[in-house]
Structure formats: C-alpha cells, structure tokens
Design a protein around this motif. Sequence first.
Motif, PDB file in Angstrom:
ATOM      1  N   LEU A 173      -1.081   2.390  -7.986  1.00 48.16           N
ATOM      2  CA  LEU A 173      -1.063   2.929  -6.631  1.00 48.16           C
ATOM      3  C   LEU A 173      -0.882   1.821  -5.598  1.00 48.16           C
ATOM      4  N   VAL A 174      -1.551   0.709  -5.807  1.00 49.06           N
ATOM      5  CA  VAL A 174      -1.419  -0.465  -4.946  1.00 49.06           C
ATOM      6  C   VAL A 174      -0.732  -1.563  -5.745  1.00 49.06           C
ATOM      7  N   GLN A 175       0.274  -2.193  -5.153  1.00 52.62           N
ATOM      8  CA  GLN A 175       1.057  -3.187  -5.894  1.00 52.62           C
ATOM      9  C   GLN A 175       0.935  -4.564  -5.254  1.00 52.62           C
ATOM     10  N   PHE A 176       0.867  -5.567  -6.146  1.00 51.61           N
ATOM     11  CA  PHE A 176       0.844  -6.948  -5.660  1.00 51.61           C
ATOM     12  C   PHE A 176       1.557  -7.861  -6.659  1.00 51.61           C
ATOM     13  N   ASP A 177       0.895  -8.230  -7.751  1.00 54.10           N
ATOM     14  CA  ASP A 177       1.549  -9.094  -8.742  1.00 54.10           C
ATOM     15  C   ASP A 177       1.116  -8.753 -10.165  1.00 54.10           C
ATOM     16  N   ARG A 178       0.822  -7.466 -10.394  1.00 47.91           N
ATOM     17  CA  ARG A 178       0.385  -7.039 -11.727  1.00 47.91           C
ATOM     18  C   ARG A 178       1.591  -6.857 -12.646  1.00 47.91           C
ATOM     19  N   GLY A 179       1.465  -7.325 -13.868  1.00 47.94           N
ATOM     20  CA  GLY A 179       2.505  -7.143 -14.870  1.00 47.94           C
ATOM     21  C   GLY A 179       1.940  -6.477 -16.108  1.00 47.94           C
ATOM     22  N   SER A 180       2.828  -6.121 -17.023  1.00 46.92           N
ATOM     23  CA  SER A 180       2.424  -5.489 -18.275  1.00 46.92           C
ATOM     24  C   SER A 180       2.433  -6.536 -19.388  1.00 46.92           C
ATOM     25  N   ILE A 181       1.248  -6.930 -19.827  1.00 48.76           N
ATOM     26  CA  ILE A 181       1.150  -7.911 -20.917  1.00 48.76           C
ATOM     27  C   ILE A 181       1.760  -7.343 -22.197  1.00 48.76           C
ATOM     28  N   ALA A 182       1.575  -6.032 -22.427  1.00 51.59           N
ATOM     29  CA  ALA A 182       2.108  -5.412 -23.646  1.00 51.59           C
ATOM     30  C   ALA A 182       3.631  -5.490 -23.672  1.00 51.59           C
ATOM     31  N   LYS A 183       4.267  -5.187 -22.554  1.00 56.09           N
ATOM     32  CA  LYS A 183       5.729  -5.249 -22.517  1.00 56.09           C
ATOM     33  C   LYS A 183       6.213  -6.692 -22.616  1.00 56.09           C
TER      34      LYS A 183
ATOM     35  N   GLY B 285       5.918   2.541  -8.726  1.00 57.38           N
ATOM     36  CA  GLY B 285       4.540   2.161  -9.008  1.00 57.38           C
ATOM     37  C   GLY B 285       3.675   3.366  -9.347  1.00 57.38           C
ATOM     38  N   LEU B 286       3.887   4.464  -8.631  1.00 54.36           N
ATOM     39  CA  LEU B 286       3.115   5.674  -8.902  1.00 54.36           C
ATOM     40  C   LEU B 286       3.381   6.198 -10.307  1.00 54.36           C
ATOM     41  N   PHE B 287       4.646   6.131 -10.746  1.00 53.23           N
ATOM     42  CA  PHE B 287       4.972   6.576 -12.100  1.00 53.23           C
ATOM     43  C   PHE B 287       4.340   5.669 -13.160  1.00 53.23           C
ATOM     44  N   ARG B 288       4.107   4.386 -12.808  1.00 51.17           N
ATOM     45  CA  ARG B 288       3.451   3.472 -13.749  1.00 51.17           C
ATOM     46  C   ARG B 288       1.939   3.565 -13.647  1.00 51.17           C
ATOM     47  N   GLY B 289       1.440   4.318 -12.679  1.00 53.85           N
ATOM     48  CA  GLY B 289       0.007   4.409 -12.477  1.00 53.85           C
ATOM     49  C   GLY B 289      -0.542   3.285 -11.624  1.00 53.85           C
TER      50      GLY B 289
ATOM     51  N   LEU C 179       0.839  -1.196   0.000  1.00 51.36           N
ATOM     52  CA  LEU C 179       0.000   0.000   0.000  1.00 51.36           C
ATOM     53  C   LEU C 179       0.873   1.244   0.000  1.00 51.36           C
ATOM     54  N   PRO C 180       0.435   2.313  -0.671  1.00 50.07           N
ATOM     55  CA  PRO C 180       1.299   3.506  -0.795  1.00 50.07           C
ATOM     56  C   PRO C 180       1.576   4.197   0.535  1.00 50.07           C
ATOM     57  N   PHE C 181       0.701   4.011   1.505  1.00 49.67           N
ATOM     58  CA  PHE C 181       0.886   4.655   2.810  1.00 49.67           C
ATOM     59  C   PHE C 181       1.463   3.696   3.846  1.00 49.67           C
ATOM     60  N   LEU C 182       1.841   2.473   3.436  1.00 48.23           N
ATOM     61  CA  LEU C 182       2.320   1.500   4.407  1.00 48.23           C
ATOM     62  C   LEU C 182       3.536   0.740   3.871  1.00 48.23           C
ATOM     63  N   PRO C 183       4.663   1.436   3.643  1.00 50.77           N
ATOM     64  CA  PRO C 183       5.879   0.699   3.266  1.00 50.77           C
ATOM     65  C   PRO C 183       6.341  -0.176   4.425  1.00 50.77           C
TER      66      PRO C 183
ATOM     67  N   THR D 264      -8.310   1.539  -7.685  1.00 51.68           N
ATOM     68  CA  THR D 264      -7.142   2.278  -8.168  1.00 51.68           C
ATOM     69  C   THR D 264      -6.833   1.960  -9.629  1.00 51.68           C
ATOM     70  N   HIS D 265      -7.362   0.846 -10.156  1.00 52.60           N
ATOM     71  CA  HIS D 265      -7.138   0.508 -11.559  1.00 52.60           C
ATOM     72  C   HIS D 265      -8.432   0.558 -12.380  1.00 52.60           C
ATOM     73  N   ASN D 266      -9.545   0.119 -11.769  1.00 61.73           N
ATOM     74  CA  ASN D 266     -10.801   0.088 -12.534  1.00 61.73           C
ATOM     75  C   ASN D 266     -11.549   1.416 -12.467  1.00 61.73           C
ATOM     76  N   HIS D 267     -11.393   2.148 -11.369  1.00 60.35           N
ATOM     77  CA  HIS D 267     -12.011   3.462 -11.101  1.00 60.35           C
ATOM     78  C   HIS D 267     -13.332   3.684 -11.843  1.00 60.35           C
ATOM     79  N   VAL D 268     -13.368   4.473 -12.921  1.00 57.80           N
ATOM     80  CA  VAL D 268     -14.647   4.852 -13.535  1.00 57.80           C
ATOM     81  C   VAL D 268     -15.345   3.683 -14.207  1.00 57.80           C
ATOM     82  N   LYS D 269     -14.612   2.613 -14.544  1.00 54.52           N
ATOM     83  CA  LYS D 269     -15.245   1.443 -15.166  1.00 54.52           C
ATOM     84  C   LYS D 269     -16.287   0.826 -14.241  1.00 54.52           C
ATOM     85  N   LEU D 270     -16.117   1.042 -12.957  1.00 54.94           N
ATOM     86  CA  LEU D 270     -17.073   0.492 -11.993  1.00 54.94           C
ATOM     87  C   LEU D 270     -18.462   1.110 -12.173  1.00 54.94           C
ATOM     88  N   PHE D 271     -18.557   2.268 -12.845  1.00 57.03           N
ATOM     89  CA  PHE D 271     -19.842   2.942 -13.014  1.00 57.03           C
ATOM     90  C   PHE D 271     -20.592   2.508 -14.272  1.00 57.03           C
ATOM     91  N   TYR D 272     -19.886   1.881 -15.222  1.00 59.37           N
ATOM     92  CA  TYR D 272     -20.592   1.582 -16.474  1.00 59.37           C
ATOM     93  C   TYR D 272     -20.328   0.189 -17.051  1.00 59.37           C
TER      94      TYR D 272
END
Length: 826
Positions: free
Chosen positions: A295-305, A289-293, A273-277, A342-350
């Motif tokens: 905010l919360v990190q666990f085991d996410r990777g970039s499929i494109a890369k 992580g913040l520069f990659r967008g 968590l960003p507030f709990l190193p 932190t990743h889905n944000h507005v998608k949760l509305f539609y």
Amino acid sequence: MAKEYSVQVIRKLREQFGQCALHRPMRTARYEPGAGLAYDVTGIGQTGTARVHLVVEDFVGGGFAGQVYRVKLLSIEAADGPIEGLEVGRVYAMKILIPPSSFSRLFRNMLYWIGFQGPFQLQVNPAAASAGSIWQKLIRRGAKIRFGDESKVVDVYATFVDGRLGSCGELREWVDGRTWQLEVDDHLDLLKRWRRGKAGDEQRLGSPEYRAKRQFMRDFVKLLNDMGAYEFARQYEWWTCKSQPNCLKRTDTEGDPSGGLVAVDFRAGLALLPFLPMSPGDFKLILKGLFRGSLVQFDRGSIAKLQRFIEQNSEEFTDSQKLLDELKDAESVYRNSVPDITHNHVKLFYSKKLWSTMLDSAVTGWKVRNLIDEEHEQKFRNSTVSTVLFYLIGVIPFFGKLTRRLWARPEWRSHYKAMLTRSGYLHRAVRGRMAEKVTVWHRAGRLNEERAPKVAGSLVRFLFHLPLSILPAGLHRFLTDRVFFKDKLHYIFVRPIKLYFNRRLREQWMRDMVAEGRKKHILTEEDAETILSQLNERYIQRYLISLVVHLLTLPVTQIVSITVAYIYFKITGDKLGTGGILILFQIIPISPGSICRGLWAVGIAIYDRDFKNYNIAVFLSFFKYIGYLAFPIQMSYHYPALARFMAAHWSTEAVHIVPVFGERGALLEHWVFRLFYNWPLTIRRRMRKRAEVRASIKPRYWHVGLWAVVAAFGLASVDYNYLQNVGNTPGLRDIWYLVILVPLACGGVVTIGCGGAKLWKRFVAATICGIALGLLYPIVSALLVQKMPIDDIAKVCVWSGFIFAIMSTIGAIITEMRLPEPKAQH
C-alpha cells in the motif's frame, strides 16, 4: 536567486562559534569544500571495518534523499583487511542520507512517518543503509547479464555513520558525467511515432541521445522488476518526470549517443502514499503496488524473486551467496524496525521479535542522530521501560526535545545549566546561536560576505534580520542590502536600455551567457568558440538588439492590464469583472506586449528590406510567451550553435523555478526545450515542404465568403432558438463557446481550402473571413429575431468583428501547425 557564498566567511563564523567556548557542539547542516572528515566504514559484503580520512572537494547538491559530495580519500587504516574498491588518492562520491534543507528534511520525514510510523530509516538505521547498498551491488551484477556491462550501474563500496550530521552515508564510485544534451531536432513528428513504437525513417529520426536514454531506462526498469526490485524501479520510471537525472552519461563517451549511460541513484527520498501521487507515473505505480499488496511504497523488494533470478543466472552469481545471506539479515532488521502497519498489521499484536527489533533499532537511531550518548545507549538497551518513556517524551512538541537533551546528552545538560547559572555564558550562548543562524543565512544568499560577520557580531542587527528571515531569500536581501537593491533596480530598468544602445555591452552580455553555458554544460566548447567568433556579424547584432527589445517589452502587458482593469473598476465598480480582465490578459495568446514585439519584428524587417531573414520572428513575435524565443528560433539555420544555446538558455532557465520537476536534466526541462525550440523547427520544415507541394496548385479564395455566410446563418439560428426558449436574444457571453469554436473552425476550413495560396495570404483570408462573419452575424440575427435596435447591431458588429477576426486567424494558424506532413509528389 543564485546561492553563491564565501567558504571563508563560513569558516570565520565557525571560528566565532568556537570562541564562544560552549559546552554543546555547533549545529551542522552540511560540509564545505576543504573540510576534512574521518569515518569508520564497513565494506559491502565484508565483515571488517576501516578508518578512512577524506577531504571534501565539492558539494554536488542535495535533495530529499540526502546530500552528495565529491571527496578524495587521503588515508585508510584497515586492520581487518582492505575494503574492496577503496584506494588512497582516488576520488569518490559520498552521499549522506539527510537533506541539507530543514524544509526538505521535515517534508520527507513527515511522509515517511505517515507511511511507516517511524523515523526515516535510511538516515537512522545502518541496517537499512546496508540493505540498500547490497541491493545495488546485486543489481550491478544483473546489469552485466542484461546489458553485458556492469558499469551501467554505479558501484558502491562502503557504508558509514556520520556522527556530526546524525545520519548514515555511503561511499560510491564517482562518475564524471552529465544528464543530457538538448538536441536540435526538426523531426519531432517522427520522434512521436518512435515513442509509440511505430517504425519510421531511421535516417531522418533525430534526438539520438534522448532516444538512447529513454530506451535504456525502460530496459533498466524491466531488469529491476525481473530482479524483484520493484520499488527501486521507481527511481527510473520515465513518467515520474523527475527520474531522468538519476541516469547519467559518462563524459568519456561523447562520440556515442547510446554509450556510457549509467544508473547512479538507488536511494529514494519520498515515500509514495496511495492517496498522494506526486507525478503522472505515480498513478500506475500505486496500482501496481496495490496488486502486490504494497500500500505504501519506498524501497521494498522481493527477496524470493531476487533469489529466483540469481538461481536462473547462477553462473554470474557464483560468489554472491554470502551477499544474499547478508541482505536477508539486513532486510529483516530494516523491515522490522518500524511499525509499518500496512505490512506488519496483525504481527504488531503478537510478535515479540518485531517489538524487540523496533525498540533496539529505535535506540540505534537515537545514537546515530546524536540524541543520546554511548552511556545512555547501553542503559536504554537494557531497559525497555526507559526506551518507551524516552520515545514518548520525544512526541511532545518543543519540551520533548529539551527533555531528551537534559536526559541523555550531558553536554547539552551542562549547556542549559550554565545558561541559567553563569551570566557570561548566556551572552556567549546567544552569540553562538547568532553565528549558527547567520551561517544559514549567508549560505542561502540572504547576507553577502561583508555583512554576514557584522550581523553575527551585533545583536541589534541580528534582531533586525530575524523576522525578515521568513521571507524568500531574494526578497530578504532586496529589503536589507542597499547595494543589492540598487543593482536589482539597475538590472531591471537601466541595463536593458544600455544594452540597446551599447554594442560592446551587448557583446559582453552574450560572452557572459556563453561562459555560464559552459559552466552549466549546456554548451559544448566547439559551439562556444563558434558563437564567440560570430559576435561581430551584422545579423547577430540585429538579433541581439531584438532580444533586448523583447526584454524591454516584458512589463507592457502587466501595465496595460492593470490600467484597463483600474479604469473598468472606476467606471463600473465590478470587482469580479476587474479580476476577469486581469486573468484574461494573462491567458490570451496575443497580448499588448506581444503586439509590441511583433510590430518591432515587422518594423526591423521593413527597415532592412529583408523579410527572408526575419520571416519566423515576424510570425512568432505576435504570440505571448513563445514570442520570447522568436529570434533564437529565427537564428536556427543561419547561426545554429547560437540559436540552440539561446533557446536552451531562456527556456530551461524559466523551467528551473518549478520545484522538484524543474530539476536540471529532468523531463520537464527537455519537454520545454522541445516545445519552444524543436517543435517550431518541425513546423517550419513541414510548412516549407507543404509550400513546395502547394506551389503547383492554383490559389483560390471564393470559399471565404461562403464559409462566412454559412457560419453567420448558423450563429443566427442559435440566437433564434435561444429567443424561442428563453425569451430574449443571447449576448456574446451567453454563447461564449460558440464565439470561440465557430470562428476557429472557419479559420481552419478557409486555410485548407485556399489551394496553392502562400501562407501569409491564407492567414489574411482567414482574418477576412472572421471579420465578414463578425459583420454578417449580427445583421442576419437581427433579420431573424427582429428585436435588435440599430445601436445594438452596431455594437455587436464591432465586438464580434474584432473577436472573430482574432479567433479565425488563430484557427488558421493552429490548422497549419497541425496538418500532417504532405507526401512527396511523384
């Protein structure tokens, strides 16, 4: 305390639960050696499944990410074709992604819920477990490209769901390996330069295994970042300080320090968590992580890369397109199974697809965790209203769990009904719950194998132990087990005295430690045989007696500090000052206990008329904490195998009480070993070399008095200015920082200016300078301010002389330790 327990007792308790004939199943936190297991497994990148039968050979351990076992494959039924990598009779590592500890499970799930607003997906979502395994397969292929050997990454073969524990799991390659050896190295200064990337003397540079592991983990993190596995790389970031055990060294490569390194763990346990190193390295990871967008990190990777990496190395990934497509599908389900604002944000509305996936995955997770049966699984998949209602009920504390069981688990419904309608069943239910609870207590070491069945069979005894179960396991047993109580008191108070007088007991003590060292793999067989062959030598016996004396002096400082604090409080009634005395005794570098140890070392050196074989111990024994390792360090050249083992044993055992970071094989263990063992060796080597250089220089001491006078006038001028500005002269408390810094500086400049004087004469000169400063300062100050009574001058002289002598000596010691290695004379 050691958590050794009897598997037979656990089986008897399970049998006792079975005899209760309850409708509900027994709660299970983990499996015991000998347990037979059967799973429907799915191969990585394969569509078919197979039925496998396994037997547990050993419980390896458990943490936040899950629990690991060594298992043997007994049989396999593969109607859809063989599962790649699975062979009958072969040994595998099995990881089930649920912690054996309820506290670890609660803490892990809480952090994950805060970050992603849902249950821990690796445990409850087969798509998440599959995605992690596919990532590992592709990373293994990347290791072949980068390191020329795909065995640098442990292989994973299949995933499954464990219905009893309620978790996903995986079968992977079993690695016969270890963490790292605690290498003796008296050139830590060169190692420090190597870490900073500066060239050094390769022939003298030590710690080859440490350097190889650090280099490999650095290169591996770069590979993971190049492949887009950014958050997987957290498992191998050096400065998280707990990543080192994730990289093992295969035991069949002992002759090559840099060979056989393998990355074995790709399943994160705690969300970042960003507030709990939670470690020094987490600060950098959070910023990245913040520069990659993220905010919360666990085991996410970039499929494109990852796809770009595969395209750039297409010759090594010719057969991986199907695996990549399967990863994309699994990742899509996995990432859309929780709100993750932190990743889905507005998608949760539609996004209807997002909500549909979340609801479907919630039902899957409930089935994996055994919250619902197959009938209700189908009902929930066909009814959104029921699914949402079942979820909301689960949010209610206690009653939500009860209501869910009554709704979706017929066996629990029958269990609760029988408890209310059948008197005999209620009694059996209580006995069954007692058997479950005692199983946990026995496994934790709260009850021995004799008492555990008795407590499980007696309600009175069980109720006696129940409130005590909130205490630490060792304290619980200490208060309830008479034999354990006596053994502990004997161990603390009687055994050290017996060790002092009984040679055979001392030798057996050492033999037991050697056996323990073999078991924990901090001692090679060759070193063990060498140590055992030296036990009868005279100086070994002397060193062992001295170790016993050090043990006997452990409570001295605490007794003295409590006594002094009590007397001070009785005289003054000052609670703050009393607390300050207790704290002071814990932080001062030289304590009553260390003085006793130092005097013992001096006394034994005088008695044997042999300063050479005690010179390091005489010096170090006077210092708190590090003094406990004085004699192991003294043994380093005469008995290097024994010295290495003793230092490793004492320092690393102390550090293992630290949660998380104190794990065996983690960076803290190595850092403590270097601090208490290798760093003193480095200092001794440098001091010896410095002594050789100084041998050709004439000693000088004329500057001792000069610096004492200069410092005295400096402190007196501070008193004069204080009087002019404040109106009274300062006490030592008022200028405490100068009371520390000025004599420290005096000790440093005195030892530097002593020319070719021997080391102990330099320290004596620094002590004399401190005493002289302590006597001159009050006199000069009184002459300047002309307001200090004779009685006050005498009092200040005594205290300042005592304090300045100690601080000046410490200053000289620190300076000698910090001086750079002298260049060779030509």
